[in-house]
Enzyme design. Structure first.
Site, PDB file in Angstrom:
ATOM      1  N   SER A  93       0.842  -1.192   0.000  1.00  0.00           N
ATOM      2  CA  SER A  93       0.000   0.000   0.000  1.00  0.00           C
ATOM      3  C   SER A  93       0.874   1.237   0.000  1.00  0.00           C
ATOM      4  CB  SER A  93      -0.882   0.011   1.257  1.00  0.00           C
ATOM      5  OG  SER A  93      -1.541   1.255   1.420  1.00  0.00           O
ATOM      6  N   TYR A  97      -2.112  -1.025  10.252  1.00  0.00           N
ATOM      7  CA  TYR A  97      -2.161  -1.248   8.807  1.00  0.00           C
ATOM      8  C   TYR A  97      -0.895  -0.732   8.133  1.00  0.00           C
ATOM      9  CZ  TYR A  97      -4.140  -1.346   4.077  1.00  0.00           C
ATOM     10  OH  TYR A  97      -4.379  -1.601   2.745  1.00  0.00           O
TER      11      TYR A  97
END
Length: 261
Positions: A141, A154
């Site tokens: 990401s 995350y």
């Protein structure tokens, strides 16, 4: 057919980026194994792909469970004869700071995103070696490099995935196995809208997110799937250890952070 005769495992393949990637790779000739903890959605996706002429099976898998991952590899080899490619896409997220994240929440995100990629890669590499090589794509990401408030677990997990990608590329190179990562920013997936629901004003958050995109839109699952296709295909056969930003240019907009907290 860029992937004719190949066998690809896609974790978290029942919806979102995983589903789009399964469809895209299947359209280019790969046999597809959807590995997902969501049995109902996974079986439906597998049937949809089968109806389009794509050889597909579903196997219920908790990627953080070693036995589940071993069973996944066994079933894949039994059904299709081997493993040529792996997309480590299964993901969990929580929007909290370190201060507000419980140990259980932290462990869940790390276990699915990072430990899951480790376990699936560990057992897929052994099978790829038997085939003379292969390709692994880790779904990281932009949070690995740029992030916003309250994405502690995350962001940490995705940063770990990019580091793991670099390291694995060194160890796997002599085995003719390439390892790369894809780093999306905002993608039109169910996970995105679940995140928005947790915010005080979901509609405002969505509009801010949309306004932040240099290309004027958020990514589709197919945008990310196209990157996975390239990194698995022979067209990228001298690319390894790379993290590819598929973010529409948002990485470059650090001067104006999103402000929807």
């Amino acid at each position: 057919m860029r992937l004719e005769g190949k066998v690809t495992i896609i974790t978290g393949g029942s919806q979102g980026i995983g589903e789009a990637t399964a469809k895209k790779l299947g359209e280019h000739g790969s046999k597809i194994v959807i590995a997902d903890i969501d049995q109902e959605t996974g079986m439906k996706t597998a049937k949809d792909l089968q109806s389009q002429g794509i050889e597909t099976i579903f196997w219920k898998t908790d990627v953080s469970n070693e036995q589940d991952v071993q069973d996944l590899m066994h079933v894949t080899v039994e059904q299709f004869g081997g493993v040529d490619a792996l997309v480590n896409n299964a993901a969990a997220t929580i929007r909290k700071s370190v201060k507000d994240t419980s140990l259980a929440e932290w462990q869940k995100v790390i276990n699915v995103n990072l430990t899951g990629a480790f376990l699936c890669s560990k057992y897929a590499i052994a099978e790829m070696e038997k085939r003379g090589g292969g390709a692994i794509v880790n779904m990281a990401s932009w949070h690995a490099y740029r992030t916003i408030t309250r994405f502690a677990a995350y962001a940490a997990s995705k940063g770990g995935m990019t580091a793991l990608t670099r390291q694995m590329s060194l160890d796997c190179g002599p085995l003719n196995i390439r390892v790369n990562a894809v780093c999306p920013s905002t993608v039109d997936t169910p996970m995105l809208y679940e995140t928005f629901k947790s915010l005080p004003d979901p509609e405002d958050a969505f509009q801010q997110t949309l306004d932040y995109q240099p290309l004027g839109r958020i990514a589709t699952g197919e945008d990310i799937a196209n990157a996975c296709l390239f990194l698995i295909s022979d067209e990228s056969n001298y690319i390894s250890g790379h993290s590819l930003m598929v973010d529409g240019g948002t990485y470059n907009k650090v001067a104006r952070p999103l402000m929807f907290d």
